[in-house]
Design a protein around this motif. Sequence first.
Motif, PDB file in Angstrom:
ATOM      1  N   LYS A   2      -5.707 -54.859  -4.461  1.00  0.00           N
ATOM      2  CA  LYS A   2      -4.269 -54.569  -4.452  1.00  0.00           C
ATOM      3  C   LYS A   2      -3.614 -54.970  -3.130  1.00  0.00           C
ATOM      4  O   LYS A   2      -2.536 -55.580  -3.121  1.00  0.00           O
ATOM      5  CB  LYS A   2      -4.051 -53.087  -4.738  1.00  0.00           C
ATOM      6  CG  LYS A   2      -2.596 -52.715  -4.877  1.00  0.00           C
ATOM      7  CD  LYS A   2      -2.459 -51.286  -5.359  1.00  0.00           C
ATOM      8  CE  LYS A   2      -1.047 -50.805  -5.399  1.00  0.00           C
ATOM      9  NZ  LYS A   2      -0.140 -51.539  -6.226  1.00  0.00           N
ATOM     10  N   SER A   6      -0.885 -57.955  -2.845  1.00  0.00           N
ATOM     11  CA  SER A   6       0.430 -57.567  -2.330  1.00  0.00           C
ATOM     12  C   SER A   6       0.799 -58.396  -1.102  1.00  0.00           C
ATOM     13  O   SER A   6       1.950 -58.835  -0.956  1.00  0.00           O
ATOM     14  CB  SER A   6       0.426 -56.076  -1.990  1.00  0.00           C
ATOM     15  OG  SER A   6       1.656 -55.695  -1.459  1.00  0.00           O
ATOM     16  N   GLN A  29      12.115 -58.710  -8.015  1.00  0.00           N
ATOM     17  CA  GLN A  29      11.543 -59.027  -9.328  1.00  0.00           C
ATOM     18  C   GLN A  29      10.495 -60.134  -9.204  1.00  0.00           C
ATOM     19  O   GLN A  29       9.450 -60.087  -9.846  1.00  0.00           O
ATOM     20  CB  GLN A  29      12.638 -59.445 -10.313  1.00  0.00           C
ATOM     21  CG  GLN A  29      12.122 -59.790 -11.698  1.00  0.00           C
ATOM     22  CD  GLN A  29      11.407 -58.645 -12.385  1.00  0.00           C
ATOM     23  OE1 GLN A  29      11.856 -57.510 -12.332  1.00  0.00           O
ATOM     24  NE2 GLN A  29      10.285 -58.928 -13.017  1.00  0.00           N
ATOM     25  N   PHE A  32       7.300 -58.588  -7.713  1.00  0.00           N
ATOM     26  CA  PHE A  32       6.627 -57.770  -8.716  1.00  0.00           C
ATOM     27  C   PHE A  32       5.904 -58.665  -9.733  1.00  0.00           C
ATOM     28  O   PHE A  32       4.743 -58.435 -10.067  1.00  0.00           O
ATOM     29  CB  PHE A  32       7.633 -56.852  -9.422  1.00  0.00           C
ATOM     30  CG  PHE A  32       7.031 -56.078 -10.554  1.00  0.00           C
ATOM     31  CD1 PHE A  32       6.272 -54.940 -10.314  1.00  0.00           C
ATOM     32  CD2 PHE A  32       7.214 -56.494 -11.874  1.00  0.00           C
ATOM     33  CE1 PHE A  32       5.697 -54.227 -11.361  1.00  0.00           C
ATOM     34  CE2 PHE A  32       6.648 -55.790 -12.924  1.00  0.00           C
ATOM     35  CZ  PHE A  32       5.885 -54.660 -12.676  1.00  0.00           C
ATOM     36  N   SER A  33       6.583 -59.696 -10.226  1.00  0.00           N
ATOM     37  CA  SER A  33       6.004 -60.604 -11.217  1.00  0.00           C
ATOM     38  C   SER A  33       4.813 -61.366 -10.648  1.00  0.00           C
ATOM     39  O   SER A  33       3.804 -61.553 -11.334  1.00  0.00           O
ATOM     40  CB  SER A  33       7.053 -61.603 -11.723  1.00  0.00           C
ATOM     41  OG  SER A  33       8.090 -60.933 -12.380  1.00  0.00           O
ATOM     42  N   GLU A  35       2.858 -60.397  -8.090  1.00  0.00           N
ATOM     43  CA  GLU A  35       1.747 -59.448  -7.922  1.00  0.00           C
ATOM     44  C   GLU A  35       1.035 -59.211  -9.249  1.00  0.00           C
ATOM     45  O   GLU A  35      -0.191 -59.200  -9.308  1.00  0.00           O
ATOM     46  CB  GLU A  35       2.246 -58.113  -7.365  1.00  0.00           C
ATOM     47  CG  GLU A  35       2.508 -58.127  -5.890  1.00  0.00           C
ATOM     48  CD  GLU A  35       2.929 -56.762  -5.344  1.00  0.00           C
ATOM     49  OE1 GLU A  35       2.641 -55.732  -5.980  1.00  0.00           O
ATOM     50  OE2 GLU A  35       3.534 -56.741  -4.258  1.00  0.00           O
ATOM     51  N   GLU A  36       1.800 -59.041 -10.300  1.00  0.00           N
ATOM     52  CA  GLU A  36       1.220 -58.812 -11.621  1.00  0.00           C
ATOM     53  C   GLU A  36       0.417 -60.027 -12.090  1.00  0.00           C
ATOM     54  O   GLU A  36      -0.701 -59.896 -12.591  1.00  0.00           O
ATOM     55  CB  GLU A  36       2.340 -58.494 -12.616  1.00  0.00           C
ATOM     56  CG  GLU A  36       1.855 -57.949 -13.937  1.00  0.00           C
ATOM     57  CD  GLU A  36       3.018 -57.482 -14.781  1.00  0.00           C
ATOM     58  OE1 GLU A  36       3.580 -58.317 -15.532  1.00  0.00           O
ATOM     59  OE2 GLU A  36       3.366 -56.290 -14.693  1.00  0.00           O
ATOM     60  N   ALA A  37       0.979 -61.216 -11.918  1.00  0.00           N
ATOM     61  CA  ALA A  37       0.300 -62.448 -12.340  1.00  0.00           C
ATOM     62  C   ALA A  37      -0.997 -62.657 -11.554  1.00  0.00           C
ATOM     63  O   ALA A  37      -2.033 -63.007 -12.131  1.00  0.00           O
ATOM     64  CB  ALA A  37       1.229 -63.654 -12.175  1.00  0.00           C
ATOM     65  N   GLY A  39      -2.809 -60.333  -9.953  1.00  0.00           N
ATOM     66  CA  GLY A  39      -3.757 -59.287 -10.326  1.00  0.00           C
ATOM     67  C   GLY A  39      -4.461 -59.590 -11.640  1.00  0.00           C
ATOM     68  O   GLY A  39      -5.680 -59.447 -11.763  1.00  0.00           O
ATOM     69  N   ASP A  40      -3.689 -60.026 -12.632  1.00  0.00           N
ATOM     70  CA  ASP A  40      -4.275 -60.383 -13.927  1.00  0.00           C
ATOM     71  C   ASP A  40      -5.207 -61.584 -13.801  1.00  0.00           C
ATOM     72  O   ASP A  40      -6.290 -61.610 -14.380  1.00  0.00           O
ATOM     73  CB  ASP A  40      -3.174 -60.710 -14.949  1.00  0.00           C
ATOM     74  CG  ASP A  40      -2.384 -59.492 -15.382  1.00  0.00           C
ATOM     75  OD1 ASP A  40      -2.811 -58.343 -15.092  1.00  0.00           O
ATOM     76  OD2 ASP A  40      -1.316 -59.682 -16.000  1.00  0.00           O
ATOM     77  N   GLN A  43      -8.526 -60.649 -11.942  1.00  0.00           N
ATOM     78  CA  GLN A  43      -9.230 -59.462 -12.430  1.00  0.00           C
ATOM     79  C   GLN A  43     -10.739 -59.662 -12.594  1.00  0.00           C
ATOM     80  O   GLN A  43     -11.516 -58.817 -12.162  1.00  0.00           O
ATOM     81  CB  GLN A  43      -8.618 -59.023 -13.755  1.00  0.00           C
ATOM     82  CG  GLN A  43      -9.199 -57.736 -14.284  1.00  0.00           C
ATOM     83  CD  GLN A  43      -8.511 -57.282 -15.557  1.00  0.00           C
ATOM     84  OE1 GLN A  43      -7.676 -57.974 -16.109  1.00  0.00           O
ATOM     85  NE2 GLN A  43      -8.878 -56.114 -16.014  1.00  0.00           N
ATOM     86  N   ALA A  73       6.138 -66.561 -12.044  1.00  0.00           N
ATOM     87  CA  ALA A  73       6.954 -65.505 -11.425  1.00  0.00           C
ATOM     88  C   ALA A  73       8.388 -65.994 -11.211  1.00  0.00           C
ATOM     89  O   ALA A  73       9.343 -65.233 -11.405  1.00  0.00           O
ATOM     90  CB  ALA A  73       6.331 -65.066 -10.098  1.00  0.00           C
TER      91      ALA A  73
END
Length: 151
Positions: A2, A6, A29, A32-33, A35-37, A39-40, A43, A73
């Motif tokens: 994380k 980040s 936004q 956030f997008s 970070e999500e991309a 992380g996925d 993984q 993103a």
Amino acid sequence: MKTEVSTAAHFVTRLLRGTGLLSDEQLQQFRFSLEEALGDHYQHHWFPNAPYRGSGYRCIRINHKMDPLIGKAACMIGLTKEQLFSLLPSELTMWVDPYEVSYRIGEDGSICVLYESAPPSDTNQADSCKDELRIGRSSPSKSFGMMTCSS
């Protein structure tokens, strides 16, 4: 993971913020997008006991092509890849590894570290593949041939 993800997303967002062309809401936004991309994407490619394993997979790259994760993103906030190319450095490489995030702008630029931490002391971590092979040996075995290269 994380903290590393980040850090990487924050850095790219900071580059975009410096242009002054995006609102705070768009930047938030985007971050956030991204970070999500990331992380996925990372993984199943995150190995804290072998931080350099999978490093190429986790590398973020802009070099005449937009990195697909950054592009994804940016699409979330309505930016096209062409707009991104005009807002970000034309050549950017970022390595997002366990315990370290670093980047280089330009092919011949210096590598700069954005984040670095020591791995937990309970992990048995080798510095390189060569060191992993030598664990438990004080010197190479007799059947092991050494070759050196010089320039």
